[in-house]
Design a protein around this motif. Sequence first.
Motif, short mmCIF file in Angstrom:
data_model
loop_
_atom_site.label_atom_id
_atom_site.label_comp_id
_atom_site.label_asym_id
_atom_site.label_seq_id
_atom_site.Cartn_x
_atom_site.Cartn_y
_atom_site.Cartn_z
N SER A 21 0.84 -1.20 0.00
CA SER A 21 0.00 0.00 0.00
C SER A 21 0.89 1.26 0.00
O SER A 21 0.64 2.23 -0.75
N GLN A 22 1.93 1.21 0.83
CA GLN A 22 2.87 2.34 0.90
C GLN A 22 3.57 2.53 -0.46
O GLN A 22 3.77 3.64 -0.91
N LYS A 23 3.91 1.38 -1.11
CA LYS A 23 4.57 1.46 -2.43
C LYS A 23 3.64 2.09 -3.44
O LYS A 23 4.05 2.92 -4.26
N LYS A 24 2.35 1.71 -3.40
CA LYS A 24 1.38 2.31 -4.33
C LYS A 24 1.30 3.83 -4.10
O LYS A 24 1.26 4.61 -5.06
N GLU A 25 1.25 4.19 -2.81
CA GLU A 25 1.19 5.63 -2.50
C GLU A 25 2.46 6.33 -2.99
O GLU A 25 2.39 7.42 -3.57
N ASN A 26 3.60 5.68 -2.75
CA ASN A 26 4.87 6.26 -3.20
C ASN A 26 4.91 6.37 -4.73
O ASN A 26 5.38 7.37 -5.28
N ASP A 27 4.42 5.34 -5.43
CA ASP A 27 4.37 5.37 -6.89
C ASP A 27 3.47 6.52 -7.37
O ASP A 27 3.82 7.23 -8.32
N ALA A 28 2.32 6.69 -6.71
CA ALA A 28 1.40 7.78 -7.07
C ALA A 28 2.07 9.13 -6.82
O ALA A 28 1.99 10.05 -7.66
N LEU A 29 2.75 9.25 -5.68
CA LEU A 29 3.45 10.50 -5.37
C LEU A 29 4.59 10.74 -6.36
O LEU A 29 4.83 11.87 -6.78
N THR A 30 5.28 9.67 -6.75
CA THR A 30 6.36 9.80 -7.74
C THR A 30 5.79 10.29 -9.06
O THR A 30 6.38 11.18 -9.72
N ARG A 31 4.66 9.72 -9.49
CA ARG A 31 4.04 10.18 -10.74
C ARG A 31 3.63 11.65 -10.63
O ARG A 31 3.83 12.43 -11.56
N GLN A 32 3.07 12.03 -9.46
CA GLN A 32 2.70 13.43 -9.26
C GLN A 32 3.93 14.33 -9.30
O GLN A 32 3.92 15.41 -9.90
N LEU A 33 4.99 13.86 -8.66
CA LEU A 33 6.24 14.63 -8.65
C LEU A 33 6.80 14.76 -10.06
O LEU A 33 7.26 15.83 -10.46
N GLU A 34 6.78 13.67 -10.83
CA GLU A 34 7.27 13.71 -12.21
C GLU A 34 6.41 14.67 -13.06
O GLU A 34 6.93 15.42 -13.87
N ALA A 35 5.09 14.61 -12.85
CA ALA A 35 4.20 15.51 -13.59
C ALA A 35 4.48 16.97 -13.19
O ALA A 35 4.55 17.86 -14.05
N ALA A 36 4.65 17.21 -11.90
CA ALA A 36 4.96 18.58 -11.43
C ALA A 36 6.30 19.03 -11.97
O ALA A 36 6.46 20.19 -12.38
N ASN A 37 7.28 18.10 -11.97
CA ASN A 37 8.60 18.42 -12.50
C ASN A 37 8.52 18.75 -13.98
O ASN A 37 9.14 19.70 -14.47
N HIS A 41 9.39 22.26 -15.74
CA HIS A 41 10.29 22.43 -16.88
C HIS A 41 9.60 23.19 -18.02
O HIS A 41 10.20 24.06 -18.65
N THR A 42 8.33 22.87 -18.25
CA THR A 42 7.56 23.56 -19.29
C THR A 42 7.42 25.04 -18.95
O THR A 42 7.65 25.92 -19.79
N VAL A 43 7.05 25.32 -17.69
CA VAL A 43 6.90 26.71 -17.25
C VAL A 43 8.23 27.44 -17.35
O VAL A 43 8.30 28.59 -17.80
N GLU A 48 11.58 31.37 -19.94
CA GLU A 48 12.81 31.75 -20.64
C GLU A 48 12.50 32.36 -22.01
O GLU A 48 13.11 33.34 -22.41
N GLU A 49 11.53 31.76 -22.72
CA GLU A 49 11.11 32.33 -24.01
C GLU A 49 10.55 33.73 -23.81
O GLU A 49 10.87 34.65 -24.57
#
Length: 146
Positions: A21-37, A41-43, A48-49
Amino acid sequence: QVQTLEVLRMDLDEKIQQLNSQKKENDALTRQLEAANSSAHTVKAEMEEELQRLHLQWEKSRQSEEDLMQRLHIAQQDALQQGEALAKQIASADERLRIKTDLLDDLKGQLQAVRGEASLGHKRTEDLEQQVESYQQLLQVEELKH
């Protein structure tokens, strides 16, 4: 002991479920972190443009300002030269006007003198006419006497 093993096993299964369960939560948080990251990067790229666009716009504005200042300086120099030329023309016109005014004053003086002489000449003519008339009367009187 079997019961203890059974309890330990149940305990272990529960811990495994918690870890899954903790791994699933961590995986979800990792996906959220990757999406935020990725969003970050896009922002960052967009910022910069935008910064580059604003810098180019600023550079154009600065160049336009320099061009305007240069044209203003040239226009001021032209206006100054035109003003100096106009001042010279006015001074020349003033001098010509002064000369013409002096000439006019001289002509007025000459006209006054001529009028005075004419008046004297007219008076002398009248005097001479009276003298001629007087002499003619005297002559007539003398002729009548003869």
